[in-house]
Design a protein around this motif. Structure first.
Motif, PDB file in Angstrom:
ATOM      1  N   GLU A  57     121.264  70.630  87.630  1.00  0.00           N
ATOM      2  CA  GLU A  57     122.419  69.812  88.036  1.00  0.00           C
ATOM      3  C   GLU A  57     123.320  70.625  88.968  1.00  0.00           C
ATOM      4  N   GLY A  58     123.483  71.897  88.625  1.00  0.00           N
ATOM      5  CA  GLY A  58     124.318  72.786  89.445  1.00  0.00           C
ATOM      6  C   GLY A  58     123.740  72.962  90.835  1.00  0.00           C
ATOM      7  N   LEU A  59     122.409  73.066  90.896  1.00  0.00           N
ATOM      8  CA  LEU A  59     121.763  73.172  92.212  1.00  0.00           C
ATOM      9  C   LEU A  59     122.059  71.927  93.041  1.00  0.00           C
ATOM     10  N   VAL A  60     121.896  70.762  92.415  1.00  0.00           N
ATOM     11  CA  VAL A  60     122.097  69.502  93.141  1.00  0.00           C
ATOM     12  C   VAL A  60     123.558  69.395  93.604  1.00  0.00           C
ATOM     13  N   LYS A  61     124.468  69.750  92.716  1.00  0.00           N
ATOM     14  CA  LYS A  61     125.892  69.691  93.045  1.00  0.00           C
ATOM     15  C   LYS A  61     126.206  70.645  94.197  1.00  0.00           C
ATOM     16  N   ASN A  62     125.606  71.812  94.140  1.00  0.00           N
ATOM     17  CA  ASN A  62     125.788  72.820  95.189  1.00  0.00           C
ATOM     18  C   ASN A  62     125.370  72.253  96.558  1.00  0.00           C
ATOM     19  N   ILE A  63     124.203  71.593  96.580  1.00  0.00           N
ATOM     20  CA  ILE A  63     123.714  71.006  97.840  1.00  0.00           C
ATOM     21  C   ILE A  63     124.676  69.905  98.298  1.00  0.00           C
ATOM     22  N   GLU A  64     125.079  69.066  97.356  1.00  0.00           N
ATOM     23  CA  GLU A  64     125.951  67.934  97.683  1.00  0.00           C
ATOM     24  C   GLU A  64     127.284  68.420  98.272  1.00  0.00           C
ATOM     25  N   ILE A  65     127.877  69.411  97.623  1.00  0.00           N
ATOM     26  CA  ILE A  65     129.176  69.911  98.093  1.00  0.00           C
ATOM     27  C   ILE A  65     129.025  70.554  99.475  1.00  0.00           C
ATOM     28  N   THR A  66     127.960  71.341  99.648  1.00  0.00           N
ATOM     29  CA  THR A  66     127.759  71.992 100.955  1.00  0.00           C
ATOM     30  C   THR A  66     127.604  70.930 102.040  1.00  0.00           C
ATOM     31  N   LEU A  67     126.826  69.880 101.737  1.00  0.00           N
ATOM     32  CA  LEU A  67     126.627  68.828 102.752  1.00  0.00           C
ATOM     33  C   LEU A  67     127.940  68.116 103.061  1.00  0.00           C
ATOM     34  N   SER A  68     128.762  67.866 102.035  1.00  0.00           N
ATOM     35  CA  SER A  68     130.007  67.146 102.317  1.00  0.00           C
ATOM     36  C   SER A  68     130.977  68.042 103.075  1.00  0.00           C
ATOM     37  N   ARG A  69     130.919  69.371 102.820  1.00  0.00           N
ATOM     38  CA  ARG A  69     131.789  70.287 103.578  1.00  0.00           C
ATOM     39  C   ARG A  69     131.369  70.326 105.037  1.00  0.00           C
ATOM     40  N   VAL A  70     130.060  70.395 105.262  1.00  0.00           N
ATOM     41  CA  VAL A  70     129.573  70.441 106.652  1.00  0.00           C
ATOM     42  C   VAL A  70     129.953  69.135 107.367  1.00  0.00           C
ATOM     43  N   ALA A  71     129.771  68.007 106.645  1.00  0.00           N
ATOM     44  CA  ALA A  71     130.108  66.714 107.258  1.00  0.00           C
ATOM     45  C   ALA A  71     131.605  66.667 107.583  1.00  0.00           C
ATOM     46  N   GLY A  72     132.440  67.192 106.661  1.00  0.00           N
ATOM     47  CA  GLY A  72     133.880  67.216 106.873  1.00  0.00           C
ATOM     48  C   GLY A  72     134.251  68.075 108.063  1.00  0.00           C
ATOM     49  N   ALA A  73     133.579  69.254 108.184  1.00  0.00           N
ATOM     50  CA  ALA A  73     133.884  70.163 109.282  1.00  0.00           C
ATOM     51  C   ALA A  73     133.483  69.543 110.615  1.00  0.00           C
ATOM     52  N   ASN A  74     132.337  68.841 110.621  1.00  0.00           N
ATOM     53  CA  ASN A  74     131.887  68.216 111.871  1.00  0.00           C
ATOM     54  C   ASN A  74     132.808  67.062 112.272  1.00  0.00           C
ATOM     55  N   PHE A  75     133.386  66.426 111.238  1.00  0.00           N
ATOM     56  CA  PHE A  75     134.203  65.268 111.478  1.00  0.00           C
ATOM     57  C   PHE A  75     135.574  65.662 112.037  1.00  0.00           C
ATOM     58  N   SER A  76     136.119  66.785 111.493  1.00  0.00           N
ATOM     59  CA  SER A  76     137.495  67.156 111.873  1.00  0.00           C
ATOM     60  C   SER A  76     137.520  67.902 113.213  1.00  0.00           C
TER      61      SER A  76
END
Ligand code: SF4
Length: 262
Positions: free
Chosen positions: A243-262
């Motif tokens: 679960e931690g692995l999946v959460k880790n991937i999810e958070i990293t993807l949302s951070r990258v998406a946020g950085a690309n968006f801003s």
């Protein structure tokens, strides 16, 4: 403190500047240990310190960490280091987990470079406390085939394989990039379109298999384990780990998406 109580103390601006993009999901992530209060730029340092104190006081995870620390104090690290695949340096264990090194002192204090969640502390302390030993078998089995895995197989599928399948379906390239960063290596010798080998812990390697949607067949993820994995962590902790692995991937993807968006 529960997520609602924390939410009430947040600025409630829903300004979208944190990785979760809104105050309620941010509060949830902080309570689960997946986000830091400092990721909300609208909180002052003083507010962060006050909230940290309030969260910590009522946090069952901190109580569990303290209990596990007490339990491992009686373990001689020199006796168990080799068995669990750790290095020993100046009396401390060095354990690699998903591409990062963690140093665990004989008192159970854990340090690493960068952000650390209660989740990883609990896992590492459990891993040490289990005192597993013996070589890997090289034989891959499903979660259900591990000791007590059958009872929890549906939880494993719901909480680990399904969310990972959704991440692959939504953002295949991004998910692969994060897996690579965590140390995953592509394997060609498994009967799936995509197969990735990754050490979650030194004695817990996994193979992640992914079949993308094809004609009438839905996409699928299967995660398989070395048959010795249950010597190093119990079935419930293995779910917690993945679960931690999946959460880790999810958070990293949302951070990258946020950085690309801003
Ligand atoms: S940055 Fe802070 S105020 Fe803005 S949405 Fe996130 S938690 Fe709310």
């Amino acid at each position: 403190m529960n997520p609602i109580e924390l939410y009430k103390k947040l600025p409630k601006k829903n300004c979208g500047k944190c990785p979760q993009k809104a105050c309620m999901p941010f509060a949830l992530s902080v309570i689960k240990g997946d986000a830091e209060l400092s990721e909300c730029p609208c909180l002052t340092e003083k507010e962060i310190e006050a909230l940290k104190g309030a969260i910590k006081k009522s946090d069952w995870r901190e109580e569990l960490i303290a209990k596990l620390r007490d339990e491992i104090k009686g373990i001689d690290f020199a006796d168990i280091a080799e068995g669990i695949g750790a290095d020993l340096k100046d009396g401390a264990l060095i354990i690699k987990c998903m591409g990062r090194e963690f140093v665990i002192s004989p008192e159970g204090e854990i340090t690493t470079r960068g952000h650390m969640t209660p989740w990883i502390k609990i896992l590492l302390l459990h891993y040490i406390r289990t005192e597993g030993k013996g070589p890997l078998s090289g034989k891959w089995v499903s979660y259900a085939e591990l000791k007590a895995g059958m009872i929890k197989a549906s939880s494993f599928q719901r909480d680990c394989e399904e969310p990972l399948r959704e991440l692959f379906d939504k953002n295949f390239e991004g998910t692969i990039t994060v897996l690579n960063r965590l140390g995953a290596e592509r394997r060609e010798d498994f009967p799936a379109k995509q197969a990735w080998h990754l050490f979650l812990l030194p004695k817990i390697p996994v193979i992640i298999l992914y079949w993308p949607k094809e004609e009438e067949f839905e996409s699928k993820v299967k995660i398989i384990f070395d048959s010795t994995s249950d010597r190093f962590l119990d079935a419930e902790s293995i779910i917690f780990l993945v679960e931690g692995l999946v959460k880790n991937i999810e958070i990293t993807l949302s951070r990258v998406a946020g950085a690309n968006f801003s």
